[in-house]
Structures are given as C-alpha cells and as structure tokens.
Design an enzyme around this catalytic site. Structure first.
Site, mmCIF file in Angstrom:
data_model
loop_
_atom_site.group_PDB
_atom_site.id
_atom_site.type_symbol
_atom_site.label_atom_id
_atom_site.label_comp_id
_atom_site.label_asym_id
_atom_site.label_seq_id
_atom_site.Cartn_x
_atom_site.Cartn_y
_atom_site.Cartn_z
ATOM 1 N N ARG A 367 0.931 -1.109 0.038
ATOM 2 C CA ARG A 367 -0.037 0.069 -0.011
ATOM 3 C C ARG A 367 0.787 1.301 0.007
ATOM 4 N NH1 ARG A 367 -3.387 3.430 3.910
ATOM 5 N NH2 ARG A 367 -1.595 3.006 5.346
ATOM 6 N N TYR A 439 -16.147 4.032 9.185
ATOM 7 C CA TYR A 439 -16.734 4.787 10.337
ATOM 8 C C TYR A 439 -17.173 3.591 11.341
ATOM 9 C CZ TYR A 439 -14.966 9.046 8.406
ATOM 10 O OH TYR A 439 -14.130 10.022 8.115
ATOM 11 N N GLU A 497 -6.802 12.586 -1.056
ATOM 12 C CA GLU A 497 -6.799 14.045 -0.539
ATOM 13 C C GLU A 497 -6.235 15.158 -1.474
ATOM 14 O OE1 GLU A 497 -5.058 14.375 3.413
ATOM 15 O OE2 GLU A 497 -5.655 16.418 3.539
#
Lengths: 1129, 204
Positions: A367, A439, A497
């Site tokens: 990753r 979440y 992001e």
C-alpha cells in the site's frame, strides 16, 4: 605390555562385544571406535579371534613398523578400505539380526545413519545395537556423506561455536532420541531431542522455509540430489506457533537423505496428494485476485480440516507440516474456513525464499508503494498542475472518506453499515496491521495500524477486506478528474486528498462548489468525500476533520479563533503522541491554552521550528506552500527527487547467498524500472540492510523485520546509470562489503542518489553545451571588451594579436607576415566586431614598396575585401598607403560626415607619421572601430584615447576640430603638451635606459635607477619592489602596485616621457628575460598593466608600446602570437 | 624502479615529468570532453583529484606515448609535446603544448617534492583555463605529437621506432598563444600553453 593397556582402556567395549556376540551371532565382533579395535574387527572377520588379538597387540606395540609393512600406500586408502569393511560387517550383522527375528518394526531407522560423538548414555555400542536392530546405520567415522545424525550428549564449547564445521549442517541429537524412537516404535522427530546447547539457538524462531510447500519425499530416492530438502516435522515444541519445520539443505547429501517424519508413509502420501492439489491451486489463486504478499499467514489446522477431508486423520499430529501447505484457498474454502474470509494469496509467494518474483509482487501489493508511486502517476496525468501555491483567501480541502475501505466495499452493499477494515491479511493469528477502517469500525475504537487480533477483540464481527489496488487507482483518477474539472489549481496531497485554491473560482460561493464536487464524487465513484473550506490549508484541513464523514464545513475567517480555541492541540497536524504528551505535561490541552504561551518560550521548549509551528498553528496561521502530510512525506517522491530507491523490509528471509543474489537482482530490476520511470539516472548507490539484532527473536508481526540493526554501504560511480546490469554489479559489490550471515538479514533496500536527468542526454553533451554557451558569451564579451576598450582607453594598437605581426613587419620578415597581416584583418573583419588598426608607424614603407607586385596586389585585394565587408558593418581604415584613399572613400560611403571624416584624416596623418618615421616606442593610430548598429561613435570618448603624436601631426584647424569634438578632459592641456613634443624627450630617455641590464643584479639595476629618478612613478616602482618582497618578478610588483590603491600614480607632465620610456624599457627587458621560460609571467604582466591603466594611462601606453616587441619575440620563440585580451575590472 | 636511470638529475626529473605528462594529458583529454566522462575515473595524484582513463587502450596510448619519450626527454631532445585536437580533415582546432626545457648541464640533486609541487600547479591551473579553450566539434580526434630538436637515430633505440611522422596539418598562420602555466626549475623548465588558429586563419 601395551596390549594390556589397550585392553584395559577398552574394557567397556570389550564387555559390549561379548554382549553383542551373545545377542546376535559370534562373528559380530564389532567394537566402537578405536582404530585398533576396528583393525581387530577386520582381522576377526577373516581370521581367528585370537589371531586378531595378537595382531592388535602387535600393532599397538609397534604401530610404526606395522604401518610400514602394511599393504596400504597411505592412510587415506587405508581408511577407505577400513570403512568399506566396517560397512560390510555392519550389513552382515544387520541382516543376521533381522533374521534372528527381532519382533519390533524392523526399519524404524531406515535411512538414518548415526555417528556417536564422545561419551553418551546409553553408550555408543548400545546405540549401534539399536541401529542394527531397527534398520539404521552406524558410522564409526564421521562423514558428511554417510552420516545423517550426530548423536552426542555434550559438546565442547569450541564445537558449539563452530557447529557448522563440526557437524557439516547435520542435526546434532541427544541419544534419547534413538531410545525414544525405539520405544515409540517409530521414528520421532529429532528436533525436540536436539542438543540443548544448540536448541536454544536454533529454535527461537520459526524457519521461514517451513512455510513453503517443499518437495517432500518419503525417501531418499525422491530427493533431488542438490535440492535435498529435509523436512522434519515437529509437534512437541509448543513454543513455536504453528509448528516449526526444519529445513536443511544438504547439497552433498545424496545417498542417504532420509526424511525423519513422525507421520510416516501415510502422512506423506496425504501430504503428497495435498501438495499436488496445492500446486494446482496456487496459480489460480495468485491470478485470481490478491497476490498479497504481506498477508500470508499461517493457517492453522482447523482451517485445513475443513478443506481437506483426507487430511483430517493425521492433521492433529501433523500440525506443522500442514501449515506448510496452508494457504490461500479462499476461492474454494471461504465458506468452511473458520474466519470469515481468507483473502490471502498462496503461502508460496510470500517471502524472498521461495518465490522468484518476490520483489516484484511485494511492490505490487504494498500500500505504501501504491501511495508513493501514485504521485508519479498523478503528475503524469495532470502534468501542468502546479503543485505549490499560496492560498490567498479561500482553500478547499477535499478528502475521500476512509478511501481504502470505501472503495472496496462500494460494490458490496451488504458491508455498507458493518464495521469493515482493510488489511492485507485476515489470519487467525491476527498479527497483520489494519491499514484503514470505516466509520462503523472506528466507532469500536479500531484504528489504522492496529493488529487484527486487537481489532477483533474490540469488535468480533469486524469484516476484514483485502486491498484492491486496481479499484483504488480507478477511483483516485475519477476523484482527481472531478477536482480538476472544477478548479484549475489543484494541489494533490495523496490519492484521496487534495487542496483546491478556489480563490478565483468561477463559482463564487466555495460552499456551493464544495457540495457540487462532493455530489459528483459520490455519484461517479460511489464513495463519499468530505470537504473543508477555510482561508488556508491548515484551517481547511481542520474543517475537513470536523466535516467528516460525508459532510462539509466552512470556517469563515472571523470564526477561526473560536474554532481553534476549542480545538484540542492533538488535532493540529504535526502534533503527535510525543508532542501532545509534552504539551499535556504543561497543562496544555487546547489551542486556547497554547495561545497563551509566547512564541519565544515555545521555541525554547520545543525547538525553533516546532515552536514556531505551534505558535502559528494555534492561531490558524499557515505559511506553508504545500501541505505535507506525514504519510506523504514518508512515501511520495518530492518534486525533485533527490534519490530513488526501493526497500523491502518484510518477508525477507534467506537461506543462502544464492537467495540473496536472486533477491538483489530483483531489487535492482525494480529500482531500474523506477529510475526509468522518473527519467533519471543515478551515480551514487546505497545498499541498506536490516540485520536482525543478535538478541532479537522472531518479530510479533508475521514476517516482519523485528528489532534490527541498520547497515548500509554506498558507492559512487563516475557515470550515471539506470541499467539493470550495472545496478546488479554494483549491488553485488556492495553486498560483498557486508560481512553478514544471510540468515540474519531482515530487510534490504537499494537507494540511488546523485540523480541526473536522462532527458538532457549524456552528461558530456550537457556539459559541452553549457560550455559552448559560456565560451561563446565570453568570446562575445571579450570582443565587446575590445571594442569598448578601444574607444575608452585609447589603446590603439596591440589589442589584437595581428598587431604583433605588423610589428614584426618592419623588423623581421616580409612576405608571409604581410600576408598574415592582411589575412588576419580580413578574418577579423569577417568574424569579429572590432577592427584592427595597424600600427602604421611600425610599418616600413620601404618594405612594402619592395614587395613583389603580386604581393602588393594581393594585399590590395585583401584589403579591398576587408573594406567591402566592413562597409556593411563597421567603419574602417587601412594602413596601406595605396589604399588609404579607398579607405576614406569607403568609410565615407558608410557613415555620416563628421564622424567618419576623422578616421580618414587620421589615416592620412598616420601616413605622415609613417613617412616621418617616428620612433617605435611611439604610439599611434586612432581607434575607429565600433559596430554601427550600436551607434558608437568612431570618435574616442575622451582625449586620453587620442594618440597625441597623431594629433600633433594634424593640421591646426583639424586638430582643434577634433579637440572641440572630444569631451573635455582635465588633463587635456598637459596631455597635449606632453605629446606635442615627444621626439626630443624620447630620445633622451631612451639613452638613459638603453642598457640591457635593467634586470641584472640583486636588487636589479633598475631598482636603484628608479629610486634615484626624479620621476614619482618610478620612485613608486622602486618602492614597490621592496614592498613586494624584493622579488624579481615584475608581476608581483605590479600586483602590489595594483593593490595599494592609495598610492598616487598620476604622472605629471614633465615626468611623462621619461617615465614612459623607462617603464617601456623595463617591461621590454623583462619580457626578453622571460620569453624563453615563462610566458605565463609575461602574460600576467601584460594583464596587470592593462588593469593599471585604470590608475594611470601611462601603463596602457606602456603596454601598447611593448606589445609589438613582445609579439615579435613570441613569434621567434614560439611560432605564434600572444593572445592579448583586455582585462577590464 | 631502475635506479641507474634516475641517478642523473635529468633522469630523475624526466621520470617525474613523464609521469606528470601522462596525468596532464589525460586531464586535457578529459577536460575537452572528447570521450564521455564515464570513460574516466577519479584518482588522486599529487594530492589532487585527477582523472584517469578507464578504457585500457586509451590509457595505454597515453601511457606508452609519454613513456616512449622518456629517453629523449632525458637527453633533452624533446622540445615540445603537443596534444592536438583536430577534425577529420586533419586541420588542428586546438593544441595544448608542453614546452620542455631540460638543462643538460645541471648536476645537483633534484628535489622531487619541489618539482612535484611545481608540476602540481599545472594540474590546478588546467581546469580553470577551460573557458579559454575552444569547443570541439563532434567527431573530433586527437593525438600526442612530440617535437624533437633533432630527429633521433632510428638505430639508437627501439623507442623511437614507435614514433611516426604526424600527418596532422599545420596552421597556415601563426597561432595565437595563450599561456596556461609556466614553471622554471632546475633542471627542468616546463611551460604549458594553448594554441589556437589565428583569427586570420583561412577557414577550410
């Protein structure tokens, strides 16, 4: 008698012999290890017992003579024969013992060949008996080829230390192993019986090789000679999770490689079967989806139970072996498997050991690597996007919500509301680290970096999903496509992001823009994103935090303070555990408290940068150009990468140097690809190795590197490269520097630095191109200088090399020099921006006249050519009397009335001076060169540039004309005065200094002469001689003169000529002195004189005065002319 | 090392000079970038970073050429050693000339350290004089040419047979000289200067 001593020493074996003979047959009289005894045995086999004894006695008493008489040529052949006989004996005994019908399983020890070392309980004879009885072998002499196990109870320290040389890599086992095996009536694994001294070392971590499917074979026939892997399973060592497989590689171990396998043939059959199955599955799996290296974990037996029914019966006892075959059976067995989903690749490709493409796959499935290389991809996709800009008023931070999870589960609606975490592995051991959690999972307190087992403890129904790099890539691309669509200033931080500068965005309201973007992202990608809008990156990022998940937040400038005051310091970026702890100690929890502290004290406590950061951040000030997220900082290449490399710190286990070599090769390939990908080549190579600390056990994290010592070596080569072959050679070389046991290596990395871009082609070309640029400018500059200096300083002659030739014209040669002169003028006009004005006074008209007519014609031609070429660019004049009219005409043809008339007049005046034959120290001629394009007047800019002698020759009215035209000069009068009567002065002074010995003596003659001179400048010269340390080097004197700025160098009118001629003579003689040996010195002097011209025009004139001479002697000595460039300060 | 050869101050200084020339010529070749810089490796000589050719043939050429001069330098027969860069048409572009001056009558002992210190300055000065040099066009060639005061007897030594008359052309005009470095010590004087075609040199 020695016989007796021998006997008594072997009394034990004696008794054993009797025991043996009783138990089996009379001929079986083998004794253990003593050479004499075995000799006895040999004899005994063929002869009578008594005879043998006698022989033995004989040999022991006089072994020397016996040896001499023996039929063996040397000891080696003797031993060969002896061993052969021993084997024969043993075989005979064995066959008889089995015939005698020992009840138990005949061949527990089939294939086992022991060697007993030292004292053991039971004794070596008893062990031998066991071997005989149960199909094993017993070696009297150690041989790596024949022995499979070494039996001993104790080892001396030296042998422990040097175990390998002692044991040859063979297992060293306690004798109880044999006994227990007999008792259990099967061959037990020897591992628990390993010698205690060794076990502690060997057992403390599982051998990596244990985790690969090995080519198990039941007996030695199946074992390829050099693969010869010995698999020994072990059940009792509970300290080793999942069991340990001991693999030893015995290249030489051909004939009697034997597997010590507790499970026996049955198990092996199953194992075989299973393996075949595995082999079939493995490719399918790895193709299937996640070739996940990181994640391979041992599957415990329960998993296997479900999978392989045939395996069941033995599974409990074969735990370790089973784990060999565990692996990614997710396609088949996900239902049965105890854990929800095993998303692992086969266990085969999960370490450096077994998998040929380990490195490649490692990076494919990392990753961090994905994030790291993502930036490169991004830059390729959006090459134009600038990556650094200040956010003036409005900054939007878009962040995909738990990107790594969201992408994976977007197509699995059933997981939408369940706690899901992404992890490379979902093994029951749970030592894999969670990389991202959604979440619902976060609500359970599950965080990235947590071990799966801890996470499961918090949330038992946590679903673990594997990475899906393909999907990540796709979604990230979509994400950025959308961002770029809405804003042209996108600053990428990571794949999920980005910051957008929405200051001058088309949509006025950034909030609306944010919602549009978010909606679009959600529609297109199926993943949600949050957005934060604020005045700077810091606040936008904080706003995003507030907004998450799937929301947006706007912090208007006026609310920044309120927002920050309530914010815990921990939330600020750049504040981690350590810093937060420190702050907490100071009772600082929120930014409000942080704000109270002054910047100075913050900087004092936390260091300059951190203090500054804290102060700024707590006030919402963000001065950075870029957001640097720690993750990105760690992995993404910077704008201009300083180095490129690849490092593998997981799953690195090596057996031998071949493995290492193979691994390095792959690493080099990877690095080479990365270099090529970035279009750079490197010169410096660093090989980094993580070496297991000697006291470090197997790390908790499966296949992790644990506690390591970091070592590195680097090398720099002259030529940058990105070629695999070169890299490989270098890394091999570097690896050679490490004196390291390959088994201790836990990680390796290759870093390439001193990068050079490949785009610019080869280094040399690059250098040359720069060079050419430099040189061409410098030439231009020089030319420019020439022009300016001509106009400025009044250096009329001698600026150009060709002048020297002309100087020689009068003295030396005729034909060739005239030719070169003309040629050079032509060349000069063709090339350069300045024009040569020949020192006409140096020309002997008689010489020119005496030239052959064709030469004159040639000169004419050349000057004609020169003139025509000059017409286009420059004004020019010529020295040739025949051509002076032409020159005037042509000059007039080009330029404006007033200006151009001067040179021509001057030319005429030169003609006059030529006729009058003024002395050769006189200077002359007027500079008339200037590029017309630059509109530089041919007129000298000041009177100092005007040659007084020429001026003097002019008709009265013309002279006044010129003087009127010239800018005023303070020394005009004196100059004129000085120059108007040069002849008398010169002759006088010439006589004064005509002697050729100015530089003779110590101090040189001139010093005294100059000292007594009434001329100021000459006194100064003499003084400088002393001040510069009484050297005889003119350059040092001039240098000194140059550095002493306060020394007035003005020459008064009455001194002028005297000083001028003296200095000329001085320099001239100096040049003559040095011409043979030190042209560098001359060169320096000339340049210094030029620079001194700044201080007094005198030096310039001196310089010009001596140049013709100088060039003449250069031609004489070196066959060339000195390159004279004018040096301006 | 042959002590006999080095007994005379001329022999001693010639030996040092030859060694120096080998380094200096390699430095010049490196400086001119006629080969890729990767063809050179960095070495230390007289405590300076210099370059040495990696390619064995290049190295051998320079080495053998310069060492072949040793006996002649000793005898003071070599006047100049030039490194000439020229184009295909054999017309030189740039010449680096080492002008030698071996004092045959000098009898005192040579201070090797002093001599090396002086020679060292050449190697320092050489790279900084790079801006004075011309840019070579591509496909340039170069050679080492030695100028003898008198032609050596072919029979006198084997070494002289290694040398062939150069077919590189001369400039038609007197060249322009740019001094790079000069030194005069006993018994060896050495000057390095650069020769360029004069501006009036007709362009072929």
């Amino acid at each position: 008698m020695s016989f007796e001593t021998t006997r008594s020493g072997n009394s034990g074996s004696n008794s054993k012999r009797s025991f043996n003979s009783i138990s089996s047959n009379p001929s079986n009289k083998t004794s253990s290890s003593g050479a004499k005894n075995t000799k006895n045995d040999k004899k005994k086999k063929t002869n009578q017992k008594t005879l043998g004894m006698a022989w033995g006695a004989n040999s022991s008493s006089s072994s020397r003579s016996a040896f001499r008489n023996s039929p063996f040529s040397d000891f080696g052949s003797y031993m060969v024969l002896k061993n052969k006989k021993l084997h024969e004996q043993f075989d005979a005994e064995a066959s008889s013992s089995s015939q005698s019908g020992s009840s138990s399983g005949k061949s527990i020890f089939h294939g086992v060949s022991i060697f007993v070392d030292g004292y053991t309980v039971p004794s070596s004879q008893e062990l031998r008996g066991c071997m005989l009885k149960y199909g094993g072998r017993f070696e009297n002499y150690f041989s790596r080829h024949r022995v499979t196990h070494i039996i001993c109870s104790n080892l001396p320290d030296s042998k422990i230390k040097n175990l390998r040389s002692f044991s040859g890599g063979l297992p060293v086992v306690k004798p109880t192993w044999v006994q227990d095996s007999v008792a259990a009536n099967k061959l037990l694994s020897w591992i628990p019986y390993q010698l205690d001294q060794l076990a502690s070392e060997i057992n403390n971590q599982p051998k990596l090789s244990a985790f690969f499917p090995l080519k198990n074979s039941r007996d030695s026939d199946d074992v390829a000679p050099n693969v010869g892997n010995h698999v020994i399973s072990e059940t009792e060592n509970s300290s080793l999770k999942g069991g340990t497989l001991m693999v030893a590689n015995y290249p030489e171990h051909c004939e009697s490689t034997e597997q010590v396998d507790l499970c026996g043939p049955e198990f092996n059959d199953i194992l075989h079967e299973y393996q075949t199955e595995m082999m079939l599955e493995v490719p399918a799996c790895s193709v299937g989806s996640h070739c996940e290296l990181k994640g391979a974990e041992l599957c415990d037996i329960s998993t296997l139970d479900g999978m392989n029914t045939g395996f069941e019966p033995k599974s409990s006892s074969c735990q370790a072996s089973a784990s060999v075959c565990s692996g990614s059976l997710d396609g088949h067995n996900s239902k049965e498997s105890s854990s929800s989903r095993i998303s692992l690749a086969s266990n085969q490709p999960n370490s450096t050991l077994a998998e040929p493409n380990f490195v490649e796959n490692y990076f494919k499935s990392s990753r961090l690597h994905f994030i790291g290389t993502w930036r490169n991809r991004y830059r390729k996709r959006f090459p134009s996007s600038s990556n650094a800009f200040r956010y003036k008023s409005s900054c939007l931070n878009a962040h995909a919500d738990c990107f790594f999870v969201a992408v994976v589960i977007k197509n699995r609606p059933e997981l939408q509301d369940k706690p899901v975490a992404v992890c490379h592995s979902d093994s029951p051991r749970g030592t894999a680290e969670i990389s991202s959690a959604n979440y619902p999972a976060r609500d359970y307190g599950i965080k990235a970096g947590m071990f799966v087992k801890d996470a499961k403890a918090r949330c038992p129904h946590l679903v673990i999903v594997p990475y899906d790099f393909g999907a990540y890539e796709k979604v990230a691309d979509q994400f950025y496509d959308i961002l770029h669509k809405h804003c042209n200033k996108v600053q990428a931080v990571s794949c999920d992001e980005a910051f957008l500068d929405v200051t001058d965005s088309r949509v006025e309201d950034p909030q609306r823009l944010a919602s549009v973007i978010r909606k679009e992202i959600s529609d297109n990608t199926g993943c949600t994103a949050s957005a934060g809008i604020a005045g700077n990156m810091l606040m936008a990022r904080l706003a995003t935090k507030t907004a998450k998940p799937d929301g947006q937040c706007y912090i208007p400038p006026e609310k920044v303070d309120d927002y920050l005051c309530a914010l815990p310091v921990r939330a600020l970026p750049g504040i981690g555990h350590v810093l937060a702890e420190k702050l907490k100690k100071r009772q600082i929890d929120t930014c409000r408290e942080l704000r109270i502290i002054s910047k100075e004290s913050l900087q004092k406590d936390f260091g300059m940068k951190t203090g500054d950061m804290l102060w700024n951040y707590s006030r919402g000030i963000d001065n950075r150009l870029r957001w640097s997220d720690s993750e990105v900082r760690a992995t993404s290449p910077r704008e201009e990468s300083k180095s490129i490399g690849a490092e593998v710190n997981w799953g690195v286990r090596f057996r031998n140097t071949n493995d290492t070599q193979h691994f390095l090769t792959n690493l080099c390939k990877e690095v080479s690809l990365r270099l090529q990908g970035c279009g750079v080549q490197g010169r410096s190579f660093t090989l980094k190795i993580k070496k297991r600390l000697s006291d470090a056990g197997e790390p908790v994290k499966y296949m992790g590197h644990g506690d390591c010592e970091n070592l590195s070596h680097s090398i720099t080569i002259p030529m940058a490269t990105d070629e695999v072959d070169v890299l490989q050679r270098i890394t091999t070389q570097l690896f050679g520097h490490f004196q390291i046991d390959v088994k201790d290596i836990r990680g390796m990395g290759l870093q390439v630095s001193k990068l050079e871009s490949t785009d610019n082609g080869k280094l040399v070309h690059q250098r040359n191109s720069i060079l050419s640029w430099l040189v061409s400018t410098s030439t231009k500059a020089r030319d420019q200088e020439k022009v300016t200096s001509l106009t400025k300083c009044g250096d009329i002659v001698g600026k150009l090399n060709t002048d020297g030739d002309r100087g020689q014209l009068c003295s030396n040669h005729v034909g060739p020099y005239v030719r070169s002169d003309a040629g050079s003028s032509a060349g000069g006009s063709g090339i350069s921006q300045d024009v040569i004005l020949p020192p006409l006074h140096d020309l002997d008209v008689g010489v020119i006249e005496s030239l052959p007519p064709d030469v004159i014609a040639e000169i004419n031609d050349m000057y004609g050519g020169k003139l025509t070429s000059l017409i286009s660019k420059y004004k020019s004049r010529t020295f040739d009397m025949n051509m002076s009219t032409t020159s005037v005409d042509s000059a007039e043809g080009v330029t404006a009335e007033e200006k151009k008339s001067h040179p021509s007049r001057l030319a005429q005046s030169n003609k006059i001076s030529l006729d009058n034959k003024y002395g050769d120290e006189g200077t002359s001629v007027q500079p008339c060169s200037a590029p017309v394009s630059e509109n530089i007047s041919v007129m000298p800019s000041s009177l100092s540039q005007v040659d007084c002698s020429v001026l003097q020759q002019l008709p009265e009215e013309l002279r006044e004309d010129i003087l009127g035209f010239l800018p005023a000069h303070r020394r005009l009068e004196s100059l004129l005065d000085a120059s108007l009567n040069p002849s008398e002065n010169q002759t006088g002074s010439m006589q004064a200094v005509s002697s050729n010995e100015l530089w003779v003596g110590n101090p040189p003659l001139w010093v005294d002469k100059f000292k007594v001179s009434c001329c100021g400048i000459m006194n100064i010269f003499a003084e400088m001689y002393y001040r510069s340390g009484c050297t005889c080097r003119l350059s040092s004197i001039l240098q000194r003169l140059l550095s002493e700025k306060h020394v007035p160098l003005d020459v008064s009118t009455d001194e002028w000529d005297d000083a001028f001629s003296c200095l000329c003579e001085l320099v001239k003689q100096y040049a003559e002195l040095k011409i043979q040996t030190d042209i560098e010195e001359i060169y320096i002097c000339i340049r210094l004189l030029r620079r001194l011209t700044e201080r007094s025009k005198m030096f310039g004139l001196v310089c010009d005065g001596i140049l013709p001479h100088l060039q003449a002697s250069f031609g004489e000595n070196y066959g060339g002319t000195l390159h004279v460039s004018s040096v301006q300060d | 090392m042959d002590r006999k050869d080095n007994q005379t101050p001329q022999g001693e200084s010639a030996r040092i000079l030859v060694e120096f020339l080998e380094v200096a010529i390699t430095s010049i070749v490196f400086l001119k970038g006629i080969y890729p810089s990767g063809a050179f490796e960095r070495r230390r000589y007289m405590n300076l970073v210099v370059h040495k050719a990696r390619h064995p043939e290049l190295n051998e050429y320079i080495h053998s050429a310069v060492n072949g001069l040793l006996p002649f330098i000793q005898k003071g027969m070599v006047e100049r050693v030039a490194v000439i860069f020229f184009k295909d048409d054999k017309v030189p572009i740039e010449r680096f000339v080492f002008k030698l001056n071996v004092n045959q009558s000098y009898g005192a002992k040579v201070e090797q350290a002093d001599l090396e210190f002086s020679l060292r300055s050449f190697l320092i000065k050489l790279p900084v004089s790079e801006p004075m040099t011309k840019v070579l066009p591509c496909k340039c060639r170069w050679e080492i040419t030695a100028y003898f005061r008198s032609l050596p007897q072919t029979s006198t030594s084997q070494d002289s047979e290694m040398w062939i008359p150069t077919d590189t052309k001369q400039w038609q005009q007197l060249p322009v000289i740019m001094p790079i470095r000069s030194m005069s010590s006993e018994p060896l004087g050495l000057q390095l200067y650069l020769e360029h075609a004069s501006l009036s040199e007709p362009n072929p």
